[in-house]
Design a protein around this motif. Structure first.
Motif, short mmCIF file in Angstrom:
data_model
loop_
_atom_site.label_atom_id
_atom_site.label_comp_id
_atom_site.label_asym_id
_atom_site.label_seq_id
_atom_site.Cartn_x
_atom_site.Cartn_y
_atom_site.Cartn_z
N PRO A 99 -41.24 79.38 15.07
CA PRO A 99 -40.77 79.22 15.91
C PRO A 99 -39.36 79.79 16.55
CG PRO A 99 -41.47 77.39 14.78
CD PRO A 99 -41.93 78.44 13.79
N SER A 100 -38.95 80.26 14.97
CA SER A 100 -38.36 82.00 14.25
C SER A 100 -38.36 83.35 15.10
CB SER A 100 -37.18 82.43 13.76
OG SER A 100 -38.55 82.51 12.36
N ILE A 101 -39.65 83.83 15.70
CA ILE A 101 -40.12 85.19 16.16
C ILE A 101 -40.60 84.67 17.93
CG2 ILE A 101 -42.21 86.69 16.68
CD1 ILE A 101 -40.78 86.95 13.17
N ALA A 102 -41.30 83.58 17.98
CA ALA A 102 -41.30 83.30 19.23
C ALA A 102 -39.91 83.16 20.15
CB ALA A 102 -41.49 81.95 19.80
N ALA A 103 -38.52 82.83 19.66
CA ALA A 103 -37.28 82.51 20.35
C ALA A 103 -36.32 83.29 20.24
CB ALA A 103 -36.42 81.24 19.32
#
Length: 223
Positions: free
Chosen positions: A196-200
């Motif tokens: 999630p932190s990468i995708a966001a």
């Protein structure tokens, strides 16, 4: 605690901080202030007030103190969040992580300065460009060899920095074909996209006129 972050959606170093903010759950404590900066330009006066180097990211704490650069900010955010441990406590793990962070940061620097050099157009130095080319290829080859060790470690600041460097490579050197030459690194990076932190925090170009017509000279032959 309220924080102010001098921010840009195009900066890979800012992206490092944003990833850590997501990992630590601190995104709602930070106000992101769009702060355009450029190496070869008059310093942004709003950033200069908080950072005499006039660079981003710069984090302003609620007591007025400021932190820079991304490595310091990321470690600070990790340190104030008990539920995360993006830098291992053990000596070997800690310095392995910090080395990978320095590796990723250094590769980002090479990519950024290469782009600046190519922006000089007819005045760009072929010798300097060739030097950057060698460094990028050597860095990717080294990361390919270190992939078993990197993948075996829990996600940390080293992984953040390397992911941001590869993101910058894809952003500014789209289609260069590095993945075919470095399949283990490419597979690791591809799997990381679902975090999630990468995708966001995918880097976005909000200034399509900024050196957008530069053709960056980096191509890889298929393995």
């Amino acid at each position: 605690m309220t924080l102010k972050l001098h921010w840009s959606p195009r900066s890979p170093f800012v992206r490092k901080v944003m990833i850590v903010l997501h990992e630590t759950g601190l995104t709602d404590r930070v106000t992101c202030v769009r702060s355009p900066v450029a190496v070869a330009a008059v310093p942004n006066p709003d950033v200069l007030v908080d950072n005499p180097l006039a660079k981003i990211p710069t984090l302003v704490l609620d007591d007025g103190r400021t932190l820079f650069d991304s490595a310091v900010i990321c470690e600070y955010l990790d340190a104030i969040t008990p539920q995360t441990q993006l830098v291992p406590l053990g000596l070997d793990g800690r310095f392995e992580c910090l080395r990978w962070q320095a590796f990723g940061d250094g590769l980002i620097d090479v990519l950024l300065f290469w782009r600046i050099e190519m922006a000089r157009g007819d005045k760009a130095s072929q010798v300097i460009s060739d030097g950057y080319d060698v460094k990028v290829r050597a860095s990717l080859a080294c990361l390919e060899q270190e992939m078993p060790q990197l993948a075996a470690r829990d996600f940390g600041l080293g992984h953040v920095a390397i992911a941001c460097a590869l993101g910058q490579l894809n952003f500014r050197f789209a289609g260069c074909g590095w993945e075919a030459k470095h399949p283990r690194l490419a597979a690791w990076y591809d799997a990381l996209q679902s975090r999630p932190s990468i995708a966001a925090t995918v880097v976005k170009d909000d200034n399509h006129l900024a050196m957008g017509d530069i053709v960056m000279p980096l191509r890889f032959e298929a393995a």
